[in-house]
Design a protein around this motif. Structure first.
Motif, PDB file in Angstrom:
ATOM      1  N   MET A   1       0.829  -1.073  -0.029  1.00 55.76           N
ATOM      2  CA  MET A   1       0.135  -0.007   0.025  1.00 55.76           C
ATOM      3  C   MET A   1       0.998   1.430   0.012  1.00 55.76           C
ATOM      4  SD  MET A   1      -3.290   0.797   2.472  1.00 55.76           S
ATOM      5  CE  MET A   1      -3.324  -1.132   2.251  1.00 55.76           C
ATOM      6  N   GLN A   2       0.540   2.070  -1.020  1.00 56.14           N
ATOM      7  CA  GLN A   2       1.418   3.330  -0.897  1.00 56.14           C
ATOM      8  C   GLN A   2       0.383   4.579  -0.687  1.00 56.14           C
ATOM      9  OE1 GLN A   2       3.327   1.731  -4.750  1.00 56.14           O
ATOM     10  NE2 GLN A   2       4.067   3.704  -4.599  1.00 56.14           N
ATOM     11  N   ASP A   3       1.244   5.861  -0.317  1.00 54.79           N
ATOM     12  CA  ASP A   3       0.423   7.029  -0.361  1.00 54.79           C
ATOM     13  C   ASP A   3       0.442   7.678  -1.711  1.00 54.79           C
ATOM     14  OD1 ASP A   3       2.639   8.668  -0.596  1.00 54.79           O
ATOM     15  OD2 ASP A   3       2.874   9.137   1.623  1.00 54.79           O
ATOM     16  N   LYS A   4      -0.433   8.757  -1.895  1.00 56.46           N
ATOM     17  CA  LYS A   4      -0.559   9.251  -3.383  1.00 56.46           C
ATOM     18  C   LYS A   4       0.791   9.715  -3.770  1.00 56.46           C
ATOM     19  CE  LYS A   4      -3.972  12.106  -2.185  1.00 56.46           C
ATOM     20  NZ  LYS A   4      -4.390  12.026  -1.055  1.00 56.46           N
ATOM     21  N   THR A   5       1.856  10.170  -3.147  1.00 62.03           N
ATOM     22  CA  THR A   5       2.816  10.930  -3.562  1.00 62.03           C
ATOM     23  C   THR A   5       3.812  10.013  -3.576  1.00 62.03           C
ATOM     24  OG1 THR A   5       3.389  11.575  -1.136  1.00 62.03           O
ATOM     25  CG2 THR A   5       2.278  13.463  -2.723  1.00 62.03           C
TER      26      THR A   5
ATOM     27  N   ILE B   1       4.318  16.634   4.200  1.00 61.31           N
ATOM     28  CA  ILE B   1       3.727  15.206   4.710  1.00 61.31           C
ATOM     29  C   ILE B   1       3.702  14.997   6.373  1.00 61.31           C
ATOM     30  CG2 ILE B   1       4.358  12.819   4.760  1.00 61.31           C
ATOM     31  CD1 ILE B   1       5.468  13.026   1.867  1.00 61.31           C
ATOM     32  N   ILE B   2       4.800  15.801   6.904  1.00 71.97           N
ATOM     33  CA  ILE B   2       4.784  15.709   8.369  1.00 71.97           C
ATOM     34  C   ILE B   2       3.805  16.943   8.824  1.00 71.97           C
ATOM     35  CG2 ILE B   2       6.156  15.772  10.480  1.00 71.97           C
ATOM     36  CD1 ILE B   2       8.321  14.740   8.664  1.00 71.97           C
ATOM     37  N   GLY B   3       3.897  17.916   8.305  1.00 71.23           N
ATOM     38  CA  GLY B   3       3.055  18.913   8.672  1.00 71.23           C
ATOM     39  C   GLY B   3       1.491  18.730   8.652  1.00 71.23           C
TER      40      GLY B   3
ATOM     41  N   VAL C   1      11.529   6.563   3.283  1.00 70.57           N
ATOM     42  CA  VAL C   1      11.806   5.090   2.516  1.00 70.57           C
ATOM     43  C   VAL C   1      10.399   4.334   2.453  1.00 70.57           C
ATOM     44  CG1 VAL C   1      12.920   2.917   2.889  1.00 70.57           C
ATOM     45  CG2 VAL C   1      14.167   4.968   3.352  1.00 70.57           C
ATOM     46  N   VAL C   2       9.363   4.580   3.551  1.00 69.21           N
ATOM     47  CA  VAL C   2       7.961   3.511   3.611  1.00 69.21           C
ATOM     48  C   VAL C   2       7.085   3.843   2.416  1.00 69.21           C
ATOM     49  CG1 VAL C   2       8.489   3.104   6.005  1.00 69.21           C
ATOM     50  CG2 VAL C   2       7.428   5.443   5.450  1.00 69.21           C
ATOM     51  N   PRO C   3       6.578   3.054   2.063  1.00 71.28           N
ATOM     52  CA  PRO C   3       5.712   3.739   1.054  1.00 71.28           C
ATOM     53  C   PRO C   3       4.480   4.526   1.523  1.00 71.28           C
ATOM     54  CG  PRO C   3       5.916   1.162   1.086  1.00 71.28           C
ATOM     55  CD  PRO C   3       6.740   1.547   2.169  1.00 71.28           C
ATOM     56  N   ASP C   4       4.160   4.482   2.693  1.00 71.42           N
ATOM     57  CA  ASP C   4       3.194   5.359   3.281  1.00 71.42           C
ATOM     58  C   ASP C   4       3.621   6.120   4.358  1.00 71.42           C
ATOM     59  OD1 ASP C   4       0.804   6.793   4.228  1.00 71.42           O
ATOM     60  OD2 ASP C   4      -0.577   5.468   3.214  1.00 71.42           O
ATOM     61  N   ALA C   5       4.271   7.311   4.504  1.00 69.73           N
ATOM     62  CA  ALA C   5       4.810   7.965   5.654  1.00 69.73           C
ATOM     63  C   ALA C   5       3.623   8.267   6.818  1.00 69.73           C
ATOM     64  CB  ALA C   5       5.376   9.118   5.339  1.00 69.73           C
ATOM     65  N   ARG C   6       2.206   8.590   6.168  1.00 70.03           N
ATOM     66  CA  ARG C   6       1.536   9.178   7.238  1.00 70.03           C
ATOM     67  C   ARG C   6       0.690   7.838   8.063  1.00 70.03           C
ATOM     68  NH1 ARG C   6       0.566  11.381   2.353  1.00 70.03           N
ATOM     69  NH2 ARG C   6       0.772  13.528   2.250  1.00 70.03           N
ATOM     70  N   ARG C   7       0.702   6.790   7.220  1.00 67.05           N
ATOM     71  CA  ARG C   7       0.374   5.526   8.159  1.00 67.05           C
ATOM     72  C   ARG C   7       1.412   5.032   8.844  1.00 67.05           C
ATOM     73  NH1 ARG C   7      -2.072   0.425   4.832  1.00 67.05           N
ATOM     74  NH2 ARG C   7      -1.731  -0.890   6.584  1.00 67.05           N
TER      75      ARG C   7
ATOM     76  N   ASN D   1      15.525  12.748   9.089  1.00 68.97           N
ATOM     77  CA  ASN D   1      15.163  12.505   7.851  1.00 68.97           C
ATOM     78  C   ASN D   1      15.848  13.649   6.903  1.00 68.97           C
ATOM     79  OD1 ASN D   1      13.211  10.851   7.402  1.00 68.97           O
ATOM     80  ND2 ASN D   1      11.536  11.822   7.248  1.00 68.97           N
ATOM     81  N   HIS D   2      15.865  13.512   5.611  1.00 68.44           N
ATOM     82  CA  HIS D   2      16.050  14.528   4.636  1.00 68.44           C
ATOM     83  C   HIS D   2      14.967  15.045   4.160  1.00 68.44           C
ATOM     84  CE1 HIS D   2      17.667  16.950   1.411  1.00 68.44           C
ATOM     85  NE2 HIS D   2      16.730  16.320   0.649  1.00 68.44           N
ATOM     86  N   ILE D   3      14.598  16.328   4.383  1.00 69.35           N
ATOM     87  CA  ILE D   3      13.525  16.833   4.048  1.00 69.35           C
ATOM     88  C   ILE D   3      13.754  17.826   2.908  1.00 69.35           C
ATOM     89  CG2 ILE D   3      11.572  18.954   4.798  1.00 69.35           C
ATOM     90  CD1 ILE D   3      11.390  16.340   6.477  1.00 69.35           C
ATOM     91  N   GLY D   4      12.830  17.541   1.719  1.00 66.42           N
ATOM     92  CA  GLY D   4      13.234  17.893   0.421  1.00 66.42           C
ATOM     93  C   GLY D   4      13.338  19.444   0.234  1.00 66.42           C
TER      94      GLY D   4
END
Ligand SMILES: C[S@@+](CC[C@H](N)C(=O)[O-])C[C@H]1O[C@@H](n2cnc3c(N)ncnc32)[C@H](O)[C@@H]1O
Length: 219
Positions: A1-5, A186-188, A128-134, A153-156
């Motif tokens: 399972m992945q998030d949209k981004t 994503i975190i915010g 790295v994970v497919p869905d960071a929010r989850r 983390n590296h924040i883009g």
């Protein structure tokens, strides 16, 4: 399972880290050491007067394990058995008696009961994970009220040459095994929906402010 981004799947992670495992320590020890040290220091500060139970999510080859104080009792999980095997050898070699167990598990579906740990640490994992929010939801579920989630983390970059380079590298995320273009939103945005979690610290780290230490507190 992945998030949209995300363009990374579980299968991508497993095949990328099976390839990385034999050379991971050679390539990623030095540059990412200040981040691991900062993450471990934040956790050790919680254990100055008492023992704490820590969950290390995405423990990988266990490079951060020797950095925790003996008062920190560690359970580590990772999706990749080849990475975990390197970590298991490290624990034996370095006699790390405070590492209680290293288990194959998905960070997006932890099998631990709610509020099992005093703190959770995840150095270099959320990108790295497919869905960071989850994954954040799962970390928040298993940490006790009053406990902390410590991320490195590296924040883009949001604009400029770096943002362009990250977007270009992002097209290769599946092969690399991480997302170079991971935005803070994503975190915010996740935090905005979680009144029970507050941002306690957000600090740039060496080398070159490339990584960020993020401390979240569960109220
Ligand atoms: C860049 S490595 C970081 C390892 C270690 N924390 C460090 O500082 O070197 C990311 C790790 O996250 C793991 N990982 C990726 N997706 C995962 C998931 N869904 N569940 C558990 N671990 C995962 C990978 O297998 C890999 O070992």
């Amino acid at each position: 399972m992945q998030d949209k981004t995300s363009t990374i799947s579980h299968a991508d992670v497993e095949s990328a880290y099976a390839r990385w495992a034999p050379i991971y320590d050679l390539v990623f020890t030095a540059t990412m050491k200040p981040g691991r040290r900062a993450g471990a220091a934040a956790i050790n500060a919680l254990a100055t007067t008492r023992e704490i139970q820590l969950l290390d999510v995405g423990v990988g080859t266990g490079l951060e394990l020797p950095m925790f104080s003996p008062h920190v009792k560690i359970t580590g999980i990772d999706l990749s058995e080849p990475m975990l095997n390197v970590a298991r050898k490290r624990v034996l070699r370095e006699g790390l008696g405070n590492v209680l167990s290293l288990q194959a598990m998905d960070a997006m579906a932890l099998t631990f009961a709610d509020e099992s740990f005093d703190a959770v640490v995840a150095p270099y994992v959320l990108t790295v994970v497919p869905d960071a929010r989850r994954t954040l939801d799962e970390m928040a579920r298993v940490v006790k009220k009053g406990g902390e989630i410590v991320l490195v983390n590296h924040i883009g970059a949001e604009r400029g040459m770096m943002a362009k380079l990250e977007a270009w590298l992002g097209q290769r995320a599946a092969a690399l095994g991480w997302r170079p273009e991971f935005p803070w939103a994503i975190i915010g945005d996740w935090l905005a929906q979680r009144p029970d979690i507050v941002l306690a610290e957000r600090r740039k780290l060496p080398p070159l402010d490339l990584f960020t230490l993020i401390r979240l507190k569960r109220l």
